[in-house]
Scaffold this motif. Structure first.
Motif: not given
Lengths: 228, 343
Positions: B2, B4-8, B10, B12
């Protein structure tokens, strides 16, 4: 129209209070409320103006053509304020000197023209009288509360300069709440008025919300019972 | 697997509110040490009152507003507000000055507007401006800059009970700030040289004996913040540049009646304000061009209030005035989005 007078009173004193809900007449409200006596003086003068102007406007409402009603209202209000200004100058001269420009400025207080336009020009004389009285009282109460708050925080006194209104015999009424109080200048200056009025409006909204929540709770319960 | 799903975004920068606040607090230390060296223990006492007050008011308001208390208390933002206010207060002040100022800053200027990130005005400066308006006498009783001063316990005793050691009275140990002196004496038609002579080298090397060192140390801390990219250079440079230019123009016009540009930069609150107060990420402008306008406005207003206003130092009022202009500045300085036409 079960209880017209009760509605008028509730409107003026609470649910449609000119200072806390309609936010009208802010200029005198914020400028004058640095002591209780000033507030009371201006409040009573405004109340008197409201009663007389409401009654007069209501009495002539059938004869004034709608096209020219606003100038007529303004003339009436201006005459009444002039009478009140001259009387205050005669009988409460020191207070008149302190309130100064704000007495003639009652003419421009939006509350008065708003009540003439929105209420008195459409209702009978007794109703208009009651509306003037309660709107004026609602305004005076807010003024008085704000004046008290600012005086207590700003000067640490109650009934400061009371002799301006009731003569030298009333001087003993002035109460110094705290010994050796330095005063809090901010409360007496305009920012104190804005802060104080802001807190009062917030407090009123909080009470209204509490009441609304209480009233809401009952119908939901009944609904559940009905469903059952 | 997986992914891993995340939004921008990406990537920091690793910055977070507590990290930034902590760095700002650390960068204040050199200036605070210089402040203590020249003006005595008062700053520590003010800090000791302001910080607990800030934390307590923050906790109280978060509780009333039914927000989580711990994450907001541990982000150092309330401590920073308290620290900035404590530095701005006179070193010899009764305890209630720091108490009322900090409580007002946190409760009214910060939490009533919605808490961290929502306050349009810099809380520390709101607290300071409120105190200056409400208690002008207490707020302008400064000590002369010197390296020997009252013992810690005597300072503490004054803060708590307003009692000075016997043989002293407040008028004999206190002195107006160089900024205040220049203002009142210029008003009496004295020239800058006469003022300097009367007060035995009031201006020091750069501007204000003692004050110049405090300002230099704050400048040092500010440079550190720019170097580690906690703040960008735009606002401090614009503040200092515009204040310097204003002062230079007027000094060139009449050198006897106007303090030098260096005096304006190294006296009063200039360096503390330019690097630590004007750069507050919440109440300052956000676009790069906007930051230049914002900083320039602060410099100009500071000069105007210092020279013609009713108060000796105008930095707090200048910051508050420009805070008010921030939404407009941000609106008109939005950068062109790549691929869109400039209109």
């Amino acid at each position: 129209m079960s209880h017209p007078y009760r509605d008028i009173a509730r409107n003026g004193l609470w649910s449609n209070n000119p200072a806390l809900v309609q936010i009208l007449g802010l200029c005198p409200l914020l400028a004058i409320t640095n002591t209780m006596v000033n507030s009371l003086g201006l409040g009573l003068a405004t109340t008197l103006t409201l009663i007389f102007s409401n009654v007069t406007v209501s009495a002539i409402r059938h004869w004034v053509r709608p096209e020219i009603r606003i100038p007529v209202f303004v003339l009436i209000i201006a005459s009444i304020v002039t009478v009140i200004e001259l009387s205050m100058n005669a009988w409460f001269h020191e207070l008149y000197m302190i309130l100064g420009i704000f007495i003639p400025l009652i003419v421009t207080n939006c509350t008065i023209i708003a009540r003439a336009e929105a209420f008195a020009s459409k209702n009978s004389i007794p109703h208009a009288f009651a509306d003037g009285l309660f709107m004026g009282l609602g305004f005076t109460l807010v003024l008085l509360l704000l004046g008290t708050l600012r005086e207590v925080i700003g000067f640490g006194t109650l009934f400061r300069q009371i002799e301006l209104m009731f003569g030298d015999h009333a001087k003993w009424l002035t109460v110094h709440l705290f010994g050796n109080y330095r005063g809090y200048l901010l409360a007496i200056l305009p920012p104190g008025a804005f802060l104080g009025l802001g807190f009062m409006i917030a407090f009123k909204n909080m009470i209204d919300k509490r009441i609304a929540r209480k009233h809401q709770a009952i119908p939901v319960k009944q609904l559940v019972q009905i469903v059952k | 697997m997986n992914p891993g799903i995340s939004s921008s975004p990406f990537l920091n920068s690793g910055n977070s509110v507590p990290r930034i606040m902590l760095w700002v607090l650390l960068a204040l230390i050199p200036g605070m040490l210089a402040h203590i060296y020249f003006f005595g223990w008062g700053l520590l006492i003010n800090l000791g009152i302001a910080i607990p007050t800030a934390l307590a008011s923050e906790a109280l308001m978060l509780r009333l507003r039914q927000r989580p208390i711990k994450p907001f208390l541990s982000d150092y933002s309330a401590i920073l507000t308290a620290t900035l206010l404590a530095i701005a207060l006179p070193p010899l002040a009764p305890w209630w000055l720091a108490f009322i100022g900090t409580a007002f800053a946190i409760i009214i200027a910060k939490q009533l507007y919605g808490g961290l990130g929502y306050n349009p005005f810099n809380p520390a400066m709101v607290g300071y401006a409120m105190l200056l308006i409400a208690f002008p006498r207490e707020m302008t009783t400064w000590l002369p800059a010197q390296s020997h001063h009252m013992a810690f316990m005597d300072s503490l005793r004054y803060s708590l009970f307003e009692v000075l050691p016997s043989g002293h009275n407040i008028d004999s140990i206190s002195m107006a700030t160089p900024m205040d002196i220049v203002k009142t004496r210029l008003g009496l038609n004295m020239t800058i040289d006469e003022i300097n002579a009367q007060f035995h080298n009031l201006f020091g090397m750069l501007g204000g004996r003692g004050w110049e060192w405090v300002n230099l140390m704050f400048l040092l801390g500010g440079m550190l913040l720019i170097f580690i990219r906690v703040i960008s250079w735009h606002i401090p440079v614009a503040v200092i540049g515009s204040l310097f230019s204003c002062a230079l123009v007027f000094q060139l016009a009449d050198i006897d009646a106007h303090a030098s540009p260096l005096f304006h930069l190294f006296s009063g609150a200039t360096m503390l304000g330019a690097f630590f107060i004007a750069t507050d990420p919440i109440s300052a402008a956000t676009t790069l061009r906007g930051r230049l306008y914002y900083g320039a406005g602060i410099g100009i207003f500071t000069y105007i209030i210092r020279t013609w206003g009713g108060y000796p130092d105008g930095f707090a009022f200048a910051v508050l005035l420009m805070n008010m202009a921030v939404p407009t500045i941000d609106y008109y300085t939005q950068p062109r989005v790549f691929g869109h036409q400039d209109d």
